[in-house]
Design an enzyme around this catalytic site. Structure first.
Site, PDB file in Angstrom:
ATOM      1  N   SER A  34       0.833  -1.209   0.000  1.00 58.41           N
ATOM      2  CA  SER A  34       0.000   0.000   0.000  1.00 58.41           C
ATOM      3  C   SER A  34       0.869   1.261   0.000  1.00 58.41           C
ATOM      4  O   SER A  34       1.948   1.284   0.609  1.00 58.41           O
ATOM      5  CB  SER A  34      -0.932   0.020   1.209  1.00 58.41           C
ATOM      6  N   THR A  35       0.390   2.270  -0.681  1.00 61.85           N
ATOM      7  CA  THR A  35       1.109   3.546  -0.762  1.00 61.85           C
ATOM      8  C   THR A  35       1.340   4.122   0.634  1.00 61.85           C
ATOM      9  O   THR A  35       2.412   4.638   0.936  1.00 61.85           O
ATOM     10  CB  THR A  35       0.339   4.541  -1.637  1.00 61.85           C
TER      11      THR A  35
END
Length: 188
Positions: A34-35
Site C-alpha cells: 500500500s502507498t
C-alpha cells in the site's frame, strides 16, 4: 498538509503510481504494498541523496522508483526479487521513466546483493522467518534496516521492525510496530 515528510511527499508527487501499480488492462499488480505503508516506511528509513539502498522485494517497482527519487542522481538503489517477471517488468518501467540509478536482480533476497554493497539503508517488503545476517554483513555501520517480521505462526501475523546496524555487525532494535514505523522511530 501532507502526513509524510516533504521529501517523501515530493517523491510521491513526481512518480506515476498507476504506471507501476496497474497492469496495462487497469488491474492492480498483486505484488504491490500500500502507498500509505510505503510512504510511512520511507519516512522512517530517512533516505537521503547519495545513499545506497538495498530493497528486498521489487514487486511492482513503485517503492523502488520512490527510493530512486529519494537517493537522487548521486545515490543508488539495488532491488532484488525472486520472481524474474516482476524484475523485468520493473526494469522496463524504470528504463521508460529514465531511472538509471536502480539496479535490479532476480534472485533470492535472503542473499542480498553483496557485489553492490555496502548499503546505507535496507528495506524489505517481504517477511523472512528471521532477518538474514547477509543483510547486516552488506550494510555499513549505522545503516538503518526496516523489515517485516513474523510475530507468530498465524497467517498475516507480522510487525514492522526497525533496527540499526552496529560496528560489531549486529543489529540494535529501534522499534517494532504493527501499524508501521512512522511514529515509533525515536531511538531508545
Amino acid at each position: 498538509m501532507s502526513q509524510y515528510s516533504p521529501r517523501v511527499t515530493a517523491a510521491l508527487s513526481v512518480v506515476d503510481e498507476d504506471a507501476y501499480t496497474l497492469d496495462p488492462d487497469g488491474s492492480p499488480v498483486t505484488q504491490t504494498t500500500s502507498t500509505r505503508l510505503i510512504a510511512s516506511t520511507l519516512d522512517s528509513l530517512d533516505v537521503r541523496p547519495g545513499m545506497s539502498v538495498l530493497e528486498i522485494g521489487t514487486g511492482s517497482g513503485f517503492s523502488g522508483v520512490l527510493l530512486s527519487e529519494l537517493v537522487g542522481s548521486t545515490g543508488a538503489v539495488v532491488s532484488v526479487d525472486v520472481v524474474p517477471g516482476l524484475v523485468e517488468r520493473a526494469r522496463d518501467l524504470h528504463t521508460r521513466f529514465g531511472r538509471t540509478n536502480v539496479t535490479l536482480f532476480a534472485r533470492d533476497g535472503h542473499e542480498g546483493v553483496p557485489e553492490q554493497g555496502p548499503y546505507d539503508r535496507v528495506v524489505a517488503w517481504t517477511t523472512p522467518e528471521t532477518i538474514p545476517h547477509t543483510w547486516v554483513e552488506q550494510s555499513r555501520s549505522g545503516a538503518l534496516m526496516i523489515a517485516l517480521v513474523e510475530l507468530g505462526g498465524l497467517v498475516k501475523t507480522h510487525a514492522v521492525m526497525a533496527a540499526e546496524v552496529t560496528d560489531e555487525q549486529g543489529l540494535t532494535g529501534l522499534a517494532l510496530s504493527r501499524e508501521g514505523t512512522s511514529r515509533c522511530m525515536a531511538r531508545a
